[in-house]
Motif scaffolding. Structure first.
Motif, mmCIF file in Angstrom:
data_model
loop_
_atom_site.group_PDB
_atom_site.id
_atom_site.type_symbol
_atom_site.label_atom_id
_atom_site.label_comp_id
_atom_site.label_asym_id
_atom_site.label_seq_id
_atom_site.Cartn_x
_atom_site.Cartn_y
_atom_site.Cartn_z
ATOM 1 N N THR A 132 0.815 -1.216 0.000
ATOM 2 C CA THR A 132 0.000 0.000 0.000
ATOM 3 C C THR A 132 0.851 1.269 0.000
ATOM 4 O OG1 THR A 132 -0.262 -0.462 2.370
ATOM 5 C CG2 THR A 132 -2.159 -0.863 0.960
ATOM 6 N N ALA A 133 2.172 1.138 0.190
ATOM 7 C CA ALA A 133 3.060 2.294 0.052
ATOM 8 C C ALA A 133 3.473 2.503 -1.394
ATOM 9 C CB ALA A 133 4.303 2.122 0.934
ATOM 10 N N ASP A 134 3.015 1.623 -2.281
ATOM 11 C CA ASP A 134 3.182 1.789 -3.726
ATOM 12 C C ASP A 134 1.882 2.380 -4.260
ATOM 13 O OD1 ASP A 134 3.455 1.610 -6.465
ATOM 14 O OD2 ASP A 134 3.904 -0.529 -6.507
ATOM 15 N N LEU A 135 1.950 3.531 -4.900
ATOM 16 C CA LEU A 135 0.755 4.256 -5.341
ATOM 17 C C LEU A 135 -0.157 3.405 -6.208
ATOM 18 C CD1 LEU A 135 -0.742 6.975 -5.375
ATOM 19 C CD2 LEU A 135 0.657 7.647 -7.338
ATOM 20 N N ASN A 136 0.396 2.427 -6.924
ATOM 21 C CA ASN A 136 -0.411 1.615 -7.829
ATOM 22 C C ASN A 136 -1.515 0.848 -7.100
ATOM 23 O OD1 ASN A 136 1.016 1.825 -10.559
ATOM 24 N ND2 ASN A 136 2.712 1.339 -9.193
ATOM 25 N N VAL A 137 -1.237 0.353 -5.898
ATOM 26 C CA VAL A 137 -2.224 -0.454 -5.178
ATOM 27 C C VAL A 137 -3.382 0.393 -4.665
ATOM 28 C CG1 VAL A 137 -2.603 -1.870 -3.115
ATOM 29 C CG2 VAL A 137 -0.675 -2.349 -4.625
ATOM 30 N N PRO A 138 -3.144 1.460 -3.882
ATOM 31 C CA PRO A 138 -4.281 2.279 -3.435
ATOM 32 C C PRO A 138 -5.101 2.852 -4.586
ATOM 33 C CG PRO A 138 -2.323 2.827 -2.168
ATOM 34 C CD PRO A 138 -1.876 1.945 -3.286
ATOM 35 N N MET A 139 -4.412 3.326 -5.638
ATOM 36 C CA MET A 139 -5.151 3.915 -6.753
ATOM 37 C C MET A 139 -5.880 2.851 -7.563
ATOM 38 S SD MET A 139 -4.940 7.068 -6.328
ATOM 39 C CE MET A 139 -5.904 7.455 -7.784
ATOM 40 N N GLY A 140 -5.310 1.663 -7.649
ATOM 41 C CA GLY A 140 -5.998 0.568 -8.339
ATOM 42 C C GLY A 140 -7.281 0.176 -7.620
ATOM 43 N N MET A 141 -7.215 0.080 -6.277
ATOM 44 C CA MET A 141 -8.407 -0.245 -5.508
ATOM 45 C C MET A 141 -9.425 0.886 -5.585
ATOM 46 S SD MET A 141 -6.591 -2.016 -2.187
ATOM 47 C CE MET A 141 -8.091 -2.761 -1.558
ATOM 48 N N ALA A 142 -8.954 2.129 -5.519
ATOM 49 C CA ALA A 142 -9.859 3.283 -5.626
ATOM 50 C C ALA A 142 -10.525 3.320 -7.000
ATOM 51 C CB ALA A 142 -9.092 4.576 -5.376
ATOM 52 N N LEU A 143 -9.793 2.925 -8.041
ATOM 53 C CA LEU A 143 -10.356 2.910 -9.386
ATOM 54 C C LEU A 143 -11.496 1.897 -9.497
ATOM 55 C CD1 LEU A 143 -10.253 3.880 -12.319
ATOM 56 C CD2 LEU A 143 -8.520 2.118 -12.765
ATOM 57 N N VAL A 144 -11.337 0.746 -8.841
ATOM 58 C CA VAL A 144 -12.407 -0.260 -8.849
ATOM 59 C C VAL A 144 -13.659 0.298 -8.180
ATOM 60 C CG1 VAL A 144 -13.118 -2.515 -7.966
ATOM 61 C CG2 VAL A 144 -10.830 -2.222 -8.932
ATOM 62 N N ILE A 145 -13.494 0.960 -7.033
ATOM 63 C CA ILE A 145 -14.642 1.567 -6.348
ATOM 64 C C ILE A 145 -15.278 2.640 -7.227
ATOM 65 C CG2 ILE A 145 -15.383 2.873 -4.322
ATOM 66 C CD1 ILE A 145 -14.587 -0.031 -3.751
ATOM 67 N N PHE A 146 -14.455 3.431 -7.915
ATOM 68 C CA PHE A 146 -14.962 4.482 -8.794
ATOM 69 C C PHE A 146 -15.790 3.888 -9.935
ATOM 70 C CE2 PHE A 146 -14.216 7.110 -12.655
ATOM 71 C CZ PHE A 146 -14.919 8.241 -12.257
ATOM 72 N N ILE A 147 -15.291 2.814 -10.543
ATOM 73 C CA ILE A 147 -16.028 2.167 -11.639
ATOM 74 C C ILE A 147 -17.366 1.633 -11.144
ATOM 75 C CG2 ILE A 147 -16.012 0.187 -13.213
ATOM 76 C CD1 ILE A 147 -12.961 0.601 -13.459
ATOM 77 N N LEU A 148 -17.367 1.053 -9.941
ATOM 78 C CA LEU A 148 -18.619 0.545 -9.372
ATOM 79 C C LEU A 148 -19.600 1.680 -9.087
ATOM 80 C CD1 LEU A 148 -17.315 -2.193 -6.906
ATOM 81 C CD2 LEU A 148 -18.678 -2.565 -8.970
ATOM 82 N N THR A 149 -19.099 2.808 -8.583
ATOM 83 C CA THR A 149 -19.996 3.933 -8.305
ATOM 84 C C THR A 149 -20.597 4.484 -9.601
ATOM 85 O OG1 THR A 149 -18.156 5.512 -8.309
ATOM 86 C CG2 THR A 149 -18.799 4.580 -6.196
#
Length: 277
Positions: A151-168
Protein backbone atom coordinates in the motif's frame (compact mmCIF):
# COMPACT_ATOMS: atom_id res chain seq x y z
CA UNK A 1 38.87 -28.18 -10.68
CA UNK A 2 42.39 -27.29 -9.54
CA UNK A 3 43.13 -26.30 -5.93
CA UNK A 4 44.05 -22.83 -7.17
CA UNK A 5 40.62 -22.43 -8.76
CA UNK A 6 38.91 -23.72 -5.62
CA UNK A 7 40.77 -21.23 -3.44
CA UNK A 8 39.93 -18.45 -5.88
CA UNK A 9 36.25 -19.41 -5.86
CA UNK A 10 36.15 -19.50 -2.06
CA UNK A 11 37.91 -16.14 -1.94
CA UNK A 12 35.39 -14.60 -4.33
CA UNK A 13 32.46 -16.03 -2.32
CA UNK A 14 33.88 -14.68 0.92
CA UNK A 15 34.49 -11.31 -0.69
CA UNK A 16 30.92 -11.23 -2.05
CA UNK A 17 29.50 -12.15 1.36
CA UNK A 18 31.50 -9.45 3.08
CA UNK A 19 30.38 -6.93 0.48
CA UNK A 20 26.72 -7.90 0.99
CA UNK A 21 27.04 -7.69 4.75
CA UNK A 22 28.59 -4.25 4.62
CA UNK A 23 26.31 -2.95 1.87
CA UNK A 24 23.80 -1.34 4.26
CA UNK A 25 26.55 0.20 6.36
CA UNK A 26 28.32 1.67 3.33
CA UNK A 27 25.28 3.59 2.12
CA UNK A 28 24.65 7.19 3.09
CA UNK A 29 21.26 7.86 4.75
CA UNK A 30 19.93 9.28 1.49
CA UNK A 31 21.12 6.29 -0.52
CA UNK A 32 19.75 3.89 2.10
CA UNK A 33 16.29 5.48 1.96
CA UNK A 34 16.32 5.69 -1.83
CA UNK A 35 17.25 2.02 -2.02
CA UNK A 36 14.34 1.02 0.21
CA UNK A 37 11.70 3.08 -1.60
CA UNK A 38 12.71 1.72 -5.01
CA UNK A 39 10.55 -1.12 -6.30
CA UNK A 40 11.73 -4.39 -7.79
CA UNK A 41 10.50 -3.77 -11.32
CA UNK A 42 10.13 -5.90 -14.43
CA UNK A 43 10.00 -4.06 -17.75
CA UNK A 44 10.21 -0.36 -18.53
CA UNK A 45 7.90 2.58 -19.01
CA UNK A 46 4.11 2.31 -18.86
CA UNK A 47 4.12 -1.50 -19.00
CA UNK A 48 6.59 -1.93 -16.14
CA UNK A 49 5.37 -4.21 -13.33
CA UNK A 50 6.43 -3.78 -9.71
CA UNK A 51 7.05 -7.42 -8.87
CA UNK A 52 7.37 -6.83 -5.12
CA UNK A 53 3.98 -5.11 -5.02
CA UNK A 54 2.38 -7.95 -6.98
CA UNK A 55 3.95 -10.59 -4.74
CA UNK A 56 2.95 -8.92 -1.47
CA UNK A 57 -0.61 -8.05 -2.53
CA UNK A 58 -1.25 -11.55 -3.91
CA UNK A 59 0.32 -13.10 -0.83
CA UNK A 60 -1.98 -11.08 1.45
CA UNK A 61 -5.00 -12.03 -0.63
CA UNK A 62 -4.10 -15.73 -0.47
CA UNK A 63 -3.58 -15.51 3.31
CA UNK A 64 -7.06 -14.00 3.73
CA UNK A 65 -8.63 -16.72 1.55
CA UNK A 66 -6.85 -19.52 3.42
CA UNK A 67 -7.77 -17.99 6.77
CA UNK A 68 -11.41 -17.74 5.68
CA UNK A 69 -11.38 -21.37 4.56
CA UNK A 70 -9.79 -22.39 7.85
CA UNK A 71 -12.55 -20.61 9.79
CA UNK A 72 -15.27 -22.07 7.56
CA UNK A 73 -14.09 -25.63 8.14
CA UNK A 74 -13.98 -25.15 11.92
CA UNK A 75 -17.19 -23.26 12.59
CA UNK A 76 -18.86 -24.46 15.77
CA UNK A 77 -22.20 -23.68 17.34
CA UNK A 78 -22.56 -21.91 20.65
CA UNK A 79 -20.07 -19.38 21.98
CA UNK A 80 -17.36 -18.81 19.34
CA UNK A 81 -13.74 -19.18 20.40
CA UNK A 82 -10.38 -17.98 19.11
CA UNK A 83 -10.14 -17.20 15.40
CA UNK A 84 -13.85 -17.83 14.82
CA UNK A 85 -14.69 -15.23 17.45
CA UNK A 86 -12.31 -12.74 15.81
CA UNK A 87 -13.79 -13.31 12.36
CA UNK A 88 -17.36 -12.99 13.62
CA UNK A 89 -16.43 -9.70 15.28
CA UNK A 90 -14.99 -8.41 11.99
CA UNK A 91 -18.05 -9.52 10.01
CA UNK A 92 -20.46 -7.93 12.50
CA UNK A 93 -18.40 -4.74 12.51
CA UNK A 94 -18.45 -4.49 8.72
CA UNK A 95 -22.14 -5.38 8.47
CA UNK A 96 -23.00 -2.67 10.99
CA UNK A 97 -21.12 -0.07 8.92
CA UNK A 98 -22.90 -1.23 5.78
CA UNK A 99 -26.30 -1.05 7.51
CA UNK A 100 -25.53 2.42 8.88
CA UNK A 101 -24.29 3.91 5.62
CA UNK A 102 -25.86 2.04 2.70
CA UNK A 103 -29.58 2.41 1.93
CA UNK A 104 -31.48 -0.71 0.96
CA UNK A 105 -29.74 -3.98 0.17
CA UNK A 106 -27.03 -4.85 -2.33
CA UNK A 107 -25.45 -8.32 -2.05
CA UNK A 108 -22.00 -7.19 -3.15
CA UNK A 109 -21.50 -4.20 -0.83
CA UNK A 110 -20.73 -6.11 2.38
CA UNK A 111 -18.33 -8.58 0.62
CA UNK A 112 -16.54 -5.64 -1.01
CA UNK A 113 -16.30 -3.84 2.33
CA UNK A 114 -14.89 -6.81 4.26
CA UNK A 115 -12.46 -7.62 1.44
CA UNK A 116 -11.21 -4.04 1.34
CA UNK A 117 -10.84 -3.87 5.12
CA UNK A 118 -8.98 -7.17 5.59
CA UNK A 119 -6.80 -6.84 2.48
CA UNK A 120 -5.68 -3.29 3.24
CA UNK A 121 -5.14 -4.09 6.92
CA UNK A 122 -2.90 -7.07 6.11
CA UNK A 123 -0.90 -5.17 3.48
CA UNK A 124 -0.49 -2.27 5.92
CA UNK A 125 0.65 -4.64 8.68
CA UNK A 126 3.97 -5.28 6.92
CA UNK A 127 4.88 -1.66 7.62
CA UNK A 128 5.65 -2.49 11.27
CA UNK A 129 7.99 -5.38 10.43
CA UNK A 130 11.69 -4.33 10.69
CA UNK A 131 12.51 -2.46 7.49
CA UNK A 132 15.50 -4.61 6.48
CA UNK A 133 14.05 -8.04 7.32
CA UNK A 134 11.90 -8.92 4.29
CA UNK A 135 13.82 -6.75 1.75
CA UNK A 136 17.11 -8.25 2.93
CA UNK A 137 15.81 -11.82 2.58
CA UNK A 138 14.34 -11.18 -0.89
CA UNK A 139 17.42 -9.33 -2.13
CA UNK A 140 19.56 -12.26 -0.96
CA UNK A 141 17.42 -14.43 -3.26
CA UNK A 142 18.06 -12.20 -6.26
CA UNK A 143 15.66 -9.23 -6.09
CA UNK A 144 17.36 -5.95 -7.01
CA UNK A 145 15.19 -3.99 -4.56
CA UNK A 146 12.21 -5.08 -2.53
CA UNK A 147 9.42 -3.11 -0.84
CA UNK A 148 7.35 -5.14 1.59
CA UNK A 149 4.47 -2.65 2.01
CA UNK A 150 2.23 -2.91 -1.06
CA UNK A 151 0.00 0.00 0.00
CA UNK A 152 3.06 2.29 0.05
CA UNK A 153 3.18 1.79 -3.73
CA UNK A 154 0.76 4.26 -5.34
CA UNK A 155 -0.41 1.61 -7.83
CA UNK A 156 -2.22 -0.45 -5.18
CA UNK A 157 -4.28 2.28 -3.44
CA UNK A 158 -5.15 3.91 -6.75
CA UNK A 159 -6.00 0.57 -8.34
CA UNK A 160 -8.41 -0.25 -5.51
CA UNK A 161 -9.86 3.28 -5.63
CA UNK A 162 -10.36 2.91 -9.39
CA UNK A 163 -12.41 -0.26 -8.85
CA UNK A 164 -14.64 1.57 -6.35
CA UNK A 165 -14.96 4.48 -8.79
CA UNK A 166 -16.03 2.17 -11.64
CA UNK A 167 -18.62 0.54 -9.37
CA UNK A 168 -20.00 3.93 -8.31
CA UNK A 169 -20.34 5.02 -11.93
CA UNK A 170 -22.02 1.74 -12.84
CA UNK A 171 -24.56 1.95 -10.02
CA UNK A 172 -25.13 5.66 -10.59
CA UNK A 173 -26.15 5.08 -14.21
CA UNK A 174 -28.01 1.86 -13.35
CA UNK A 175 -30.04 3.48 -10.56
CA UNK A 176 -30.53 7.02 -11.87
CA UNK A 177 -30.03 6.63 -15.61
CA UNK A 178 -30.63 9.89 -17.44
CA UNK A 179 -31.07 11.74 -14.16
CA UNK A 180 -27.43 11.11 -13.31
CA UNK A 181 -26.33 12.25 -16.77
CA UNK A 182 -28.36 15.44 -16.34
CA UNK A 183 -26.53 16.18 -13.09
CA UNK A 184 -23.42 16.83 -15.18
CA UNK A 185 -25.33 19.40 -17.24
CA UNK A 186 -27.48 21.13 -14.63
CA UNK A 187 -25.64 20.76 -11.30
CA UNK A 188 -24.95 23.08 -9.53
CA UNK A 189 -25.67 26.24 -11.59
CA UNK A 190 -28.52 25.20 -13.87
CA UNK A 191 -28.65 24.34 -17.57
CA UNK A 192 -27.56 27.82 -18.77
CA UNK A 193 -24.06 27.23 -17.38
CA UNK A 194 -23.78 23.65 -18.65
CA UNK A 195 -20.05 23.81 -19.63
CA UNK A 196 -19.08 24.97 -16.13
CA UNK A 197 -21.39 22.39 -14.57
CA UNK A 198 -19.82 19.56 -16.58
CA UNK A 199 -16.32 20.57 -15.49
CA UNK A 200 -17.29 20.93 -11.84
CA UNK A 201 -19.25 17.67 -11.76
CA UNK A 202 -16.37 15.83 -13.42
CA UNK A 203 -13.94 17.25 -10.86
CA UNK A 204 -16.33 16.27 -8.05
CA UNK A 205 -16.55 12.68 -9.24
CA UNK A 206 -12.83 12.30 -9.99
CA UNK A 207 -11.93 13.73 -6.58
CA UNK A 208 -13.51 10.68 -4.91
CA UNK A 209 -11.09 8.01 -6.18
CA UNK A 210 -8.14 10.41 -6.03
CA UNK A 211 -8.73 11.28 -2.39
CA UNK A 212 -9.51 7.65 -1.54
CA UNK A 213 -6.27 6.32 -3.03
CA UNK A 214 -3.95 9.19 -2.17
CA UNK A 215 -5.02 9.23 1.49
CA UNK A 216 -4.06 5.57 1.95
CA UNK A 217 -0.85 5.91 -0.06
CA UNK A 218 0.26 9.08 1.72
CA UNK A 219 -0.19 7.68 5.21
CA UNK A 220 1.55 4.38 4.51
CA UNK A 221 4.38 5.95 2.51
CA UNK A 222 4.95 8.46 5.33
CA UNK A 223 4.97 5.64 7.89
CA UNK A 224 7.47 3.67 5.82
CA UNK A 225 9.66 6.75 5.42
CA UNK A 226 9.77 7.43 9.17
CA UNK A 227 10.90 3.86 9.85
CA UNK A 228 13.63 4.29 7.22
CA UNK A 229 14.74 7.58 8.76
CA UNK A 230 14.98 5.90 12.17
CA UNK A 231 17.01 3.04 10.70
CA UNK A 232 19.26 5.35 8.67
CA UNK A 233 19.98 8.07 11.24
CA UNK A 234 19.98 6.25 14.59
CA UNK A 235 22.60 3.64 15.63
CA UNK A 236 21.24 0.11 15.30
CA UNK A 237 21.33 -0.51 19.05
CA UNK A 238 18.98 2.47 19.56
CA UNK A 239 16.48 1.55 16.82
CA UNK A 240 14.04 0.17 19.39
CA UNK A 241 14.06 3.50 21.25
CA UNK A 242 12.92 5.41 18.18
CA UNK A 243 10.94 2.62 16.56
CA UNK A 244 8.80 1.43 19.48
CA UNK A 245 6.85 4.68 20.10
CA UNK A 246 6.25 5.11 16.38
CA UNK A 247 5.14 1.47 16.05
CA UNK A 248 2.60 1.88 18.86
CA UNK A 249 1.17 4.95 17.09
CA UNK A 250 1.45 3.42 13.62
CA UNK A 251 -0.61 0.37 14.59
CA UNK A 252 -3.51 2.78 15.01
CA UNK A 253 -2.76 4.30 11.59
CA UNK A 254 -2.73 0.84 9.99
CA UNK A 255 -6.17 -0.04 11.34
CA UNK A 256 -7.60 3.45 10.84
CA UNK A 257 -6.59 3.66 7.17
CA UNK A 258 -8.16 0.29 6.42
CA UNK A 259 -11.33 1.43 8.21
CA UNK A 260 -11.47 4.80 6.42
CA UNK A 261 -11.01 3.21 2.99
CA UNK A 262 -13.77 0.70 3.77
CA UNK A 263 -16.25 3.29 5.10
CA UNK A 264 -15.65 5.73 2.24
CA UNK A 265 -16.12 2.91 -0.26
CA UNK A 266 -19.50 2.14 1.32
CA UNK A 267 -20.44 5.84 1.39
CA UNK A 268 -19.51 6.38 -2.28
CA UNK A 269 -21.54 3.33 -3.30
CA UNK A 270 -24.43 4.61 -1.18
CA UNK A 271 -24.21 8.03 -2.88
CA UNK A 272 -24.40 6.28 -6.24
CA UNK A 273 -27.83 4.78 -5.47
CA UNK A 274 -29.21 7.63 -3.37
CA UNK A 275 -31.72 9.78 -5.24
CA UNK A 276 -31.26 12.78 -2.95
CA UNK A 277 -27.53 13.17 -3.76
Amino acid sequence: MSSGNVEETHSEAASHGAEAASHGASLTPGEYIQHHITNWTFGEGFWAINLDTMIMSIFCGVVILLFGRYIKNRVTEGVPQGSQNFMEMVVEFVNKNVDDNYPGHNPIVAPIAITVFLWIFLMNFFDIIPVDLIPGAMEAMGADNYRAVATADLNVPMGMALVIFILTMYYSFKTKGGEFAMEFVTHPFGKWLAPINIIMKAVEELAKPLSLGLRLFGNLFAGELIYLLIAALIPWWLHWLGGLPWTIFHVLVIVLQAFIFMVLSIVYLAMAVSSDH
